[in-house]
Design a protein around this motif. Sequence first.
Motif, PDB file in Angstrom:
ATOM      1  N   MET A   1       0.807  -0.922  -0.156  1.00 33.23           N
ATOM      2  CA  MET A   1      -0.174  -0.095  -0.083  1.00 33.23           C
ATOM      3  C   MET A   1       0.714   1.229   0.200  1.00 33.23           C
ATOM      4  N   ARG A   2       0.595   2.064  -0.949  1.00 38.93           N
ATOM      5  CA  ARG A   2       1.554   3.518  -1.221  1.00 38.93           C
ATOM      6  C   ARG A   2       1.259   4.431   0.072  1.00 38.93           C
ATOM      7  N   VAL A   3       2.177   4.803   0.779  1.00 42.31           N
ATOM      8  CA  VAL A   3       2.248   5.911   1.670  1.00 42.31           C
ATOM      9  C   VAL A   3       1.898   7.268   1.155  1.00 42.31           C
ATOM     10  N   VAL A   4       1.052   7.894   1.360  1.00 44.85           N
ATOM     11  CA  VAL A   4       0.920   9.322   0.832  1.00 44.85           C
ATOM     12  C   VAL A   4       1.349  10.126   1.810  1.00 44.85           C
ATOM     13  N   SER A   5       2.384  11.066   1.354  1.00 46.42           N
ATOM     14  CA  SER A   5       3.114  12.135   2.072  1.00 46.42           C
ATOM     15  C   SER A   5       2.215  13.055   2.643  1.00 46.42           C
ATOM     16  N   ARG A   6       2.702  14.024   3.624  1.00 45.37           N
ATOM     17  CA  ARG A   6       1.781  15.039   4.067  1.00 45.37           C
ATOM     18  C   ARG A   6       1.575  16.002   2.784  1.00 45.37           C
ATOM     19  N   ALA A   7       2.781  16.302   2.230  1.00 43.06           N
ATOM     20  CA  ALA A   7       2.522  17.461   1.103  1.00 43.06           C
ATOM     21  C   ALA A   7       1.471  17.058   0.029  1.00 43.06           C
ATOM     22  N   GLU A   8       1.511  15.837  -0.339  1.00 45.80           N
ATOM     23  CA  GLU A   8       0.483  15.054  -1.291  1.00 45.80           C
ATOM     24  C   GLU A   8      -1.062  15.509  -0.726  1.00 45.80           C
ATOM     25  N   CYS A   9      -1.174  15.013   0.535  1.00 46.57           N
ATOM     26  CA  CYS A   9      -2.399  15.284   1.364  1.00 46.57           C
ATOM     27  C   CYS A   9      -2.852  16.625   1.242  1.00 46.57           C
ATOM     28  N   ILE A  11      -1.668  19.170  -0.922  1.00 42.26           N
ATOM     29  CA  ILE A  11      -1.988  19.529  -2.413  1.00 42.26           C
ATOM     30  C   ILE A  11      -3.471  18.866  -2.909  1.00 42.26           C
ATOM     31  N   ASN A  12      -3.688  17.738  -2.608  1.00 42.10           N
ATOM     32  CA  ASN A  12      -4.979  17.286  -2.780  1.00 42.10           C
ATOM     33  C   ASN A  12      -6.013  18.118  -1.998  1.00 42.10           C
ATOM     34  N   LYS A  13      -5.796  18.556  -0.748  1.00 38.24           N
ATOM     35  CA  LYS A  13      -6.875  19.219  -0.138  1.00 38.24           C
ATOM     36  C   LYS A  13      -6.898  20.651  -0.864  1.00 38.24           C
ATOM     37  N   LEU A  14      -6.004  21.320  -1.034  1.00 38.66           N
ATOM     38  CA  LEU A  14      -5.935  22.486  -1.698  1.00 38.66           C
ATOM     39  C   LEU A  14      -6.631  22.419  -2.927  1.00 38.66           C
ATOM     40  N   CYS A  15      -6.543  21.419  -3.849  1.00 37.75           N
ATOM     41  CA  CYS A  15      -7.184  21.446  -5.198  1.00 37.75           C
ATOM     42  C   CYS A  15      -8.682  21.037  -4.802  1.00 37.75           C
ATOM     43  N   GLY A  16      -9.126  20.386  -3.812  1.00 35.72           N
ATOM     44  CA  GLY A  16     -10.464  20.130  -3.469  1.00 35.72           C
ATOM     45  C   GLY A  16     -11.181  21.386  -2.832  1.00 35.72           C
ATOM     46  N   ARG A  17     -10.536  22.069  -1.910  1.00 34.16           N
ATOM     47  CA  ARG A  17     -11.412  23.155  -1.265  1.00 34.16           C
ATOM     48  C   ARG A  17     -10.841  24.346  -1.812  1.00 34.16           C
ATOM     49  N   ALA A  26       2.569  27.209   4.163  1.00 35.70           N
ATOM     50  CA  ALA A  26       4.084  27.516   4.523  1.00 35.70           C
ATOM     51  C   ALA A  26       4.743  26.139   4.287  1.00 35.70           C
ATOM     52  N   TYR A  27       4.198  25.126   4.797  1.00 34.59           N
ATOM     53  CA  TYR A  27       4.791  23.887   4.698  1.00 34.59           C
ATOM     54  C   TYR A  27       5.093  23.462   3.221  1.00 34.59           C
ATOM     55  N   LEU A  28       4.257  23.747   2.370  1.00 30.38           N
ATOM     56  CA  LEU A  28       4.365  23.388   0.890  1.00 30.38           C
ATOM     57  C   LEU A  28       5.339  24.336   0.229  1.00 30.38           C
ATOM     58  N   LEU A  29       5.694  25.538   0.799  1.00 26.57           N
ATOM     59  CA  LEU A  29       6.844  26.611   0.440  1.00 26.57           C
ATOM     60  C   LEU A  29       8.084  26.013   0.990  1.00 26.57           C
ATOM     61  N   SER A  34       9.413  16.578  -0.772  1.00 24.57           N
ATOM     62  CA  SER A  34      10.273  15.898  -1.732  1.00 24.57           C
ATOM     63  C   SER A  34      10.116  16.630  -3.064  1.00 24.57           C
ATOM     64  N   ALA A  35      11.050  16.053  -3.887  1.00 25.93           N
ATOM     65  CA  ALA A  35      11.085  16.392  -5.533  1.00 25.93           C
ATOM     66  C   ALA A  35       9.726  15.799  -6.173  1.00 25.93           C
ATOM     67  N   GLY A  36       9.228  14.648  -5.783  1.00 22.30           N
ATOM     68  CA  GLY A  36       8.179  14.043  -6.333  1.00 22.30           C
ATOM     69  C   GLY A  36       6.905  14.832  -6.047  1.00 22.30           C
ATOM     70  N   ASP A  37       6.787  15.118  -4.647  1.00 26.33           N
ATOM     71  CA  ASP A  37       5.772  16.134  -4.341  1.00 26.33           C
ATOM     72  C   ASP A  37       5.748  17.369  -5.048  1.00 26.33           C
ATOM     73  N   GLU A  38       7.030  18.086  -5.200  1.00 26.80           N
ATOM     74  CA  GLU A  38       7.282  19.258  -5.937  1.00 26.80           C
ATOM     75  C   GLU A  38       6.642  19.238  -7.249  1.00 26.80           C
ATOM     76  N   ARG A  39       7.063  18.206  -7.877  1.00 28.64           N
ATOM     77  CA  ARG A  39       6.378  17.705  -9.425  1.00 28.64           C
ATOM     78  C   ARG A  39       4.928  17.439  -9.644  1.00 28.64           C
ATOM     79  N   LEU A  40       4.017  17.028  -8.451  1.00 29.32           N
ATOM     80  CA  LEU A  40       2.906  16.853  -8.291  1.00 29.32           C
ATOM     81  C   LEU A  40       2.313  18.243  -8.121  1.00 29.32           C
TER      82      LEU A  40
END
Length: 364
Positions: A1-9, A11-17, A26-29, A34-40
């Motif tokens: 099972m893939r672990v979802v990072s805090r940053a991805e959570c 980003i998903n929240k921002l896109c949803g709300r 500030a956390y996303l800045l 990670s580089a993967g989360d930044e690409r997302l």
Amino acid sequence: MRVVSRAECLINKLCGRGSLSKKELAYLLSRRISAGDERLLFRRADSLRGSHAGDGIIVRGIVEFSNICRNRCVYCGLNSGNVRLRRYCMTTEDILVCARTIYKSGIRSIVLQSGESASIRAEWLAEVIKRIKKLYPAAITISAGERSRSDYALWKKAGADRYLLKIETTCADLYRRLHPGMKLKTRLLCLRALKELGYQTGSGCITGLPGQTAESIAEDLLFFRRFGMGMISIGPFIPHPRTPLSACAPADTVSVLRAIALARLLNPCAHIPVTTALRRSSAREAYKALECGANVVMFSFTPAVFRRLYDLYPGRSKARFDAGRELDGLRAYAARTDRKLDFSRGDFNPLAQKSPVFKTGKFH
């Protein structure tokens, strides 16, 4: 099972709300993602740009008609303390020649920019606006700093469509240190007046300023959203040798790209330019900005004799930009990425974004 990072959570929240708290932004800045989360983050912002602002890269022509400035901003090469800088103000005819060149190139969006100075008479600039409008039916953006409400009203009546007044930071303490003798409250009241007068209003910030935090940038981004900015300009700090911040380190351009991406996710329909400062820092990162939310590029049509004196940051005054050559480079980029150049007025529609309508004087 893939672990979802805090940053991805987040980003998903921002896109949803459509928004996040200051702490979450500030956390996303921060450097913790990670580089993967930044690409997302960049992919999501680019996708939203495409669905809300379209695939066009809006092209605007800018005329820097005066470098005279009364302010002592500690990061800017135009500051009044830079006594080695020769000051200028273009004549009406000089400006009209530039406007004609812009219009003949197919661009229908003209930006008139200057330092902040009372020596630029409101009546004179109103006449310039009227003459441009009569000769060349294009959208006109003014960027001449803090002025009285009556000046703004005069320019609006003359035909100005937009006004760009960068706030640089919404942190009151940092603003005070960066702008000796100036007040954040005055800047905010000017922005309020511009919006009430019916301007398509734009602002922006600088990332990487000494003393700045991720939290303060996050607050800037939230301010732009609350205000419903039509244009959001985000650029990197570049130290100028003739300023008090000459010895400070330049901004990391990655922080600019993240701020641009978050600004897009918070403001789906806003116009977000690739700033000249970012293009000066890194041509590669400048094009990358168009893939993480930005959708506007402004080319300087200021004559070389004046352009070298519009010395905002080092290298800019000596750079020999050729608008035609830069346009060719942008066309090639657009062709490679299935984008297209948009030479239209590029108006902002606040109803499309459903931004909160500004009704009160409270910004925080």
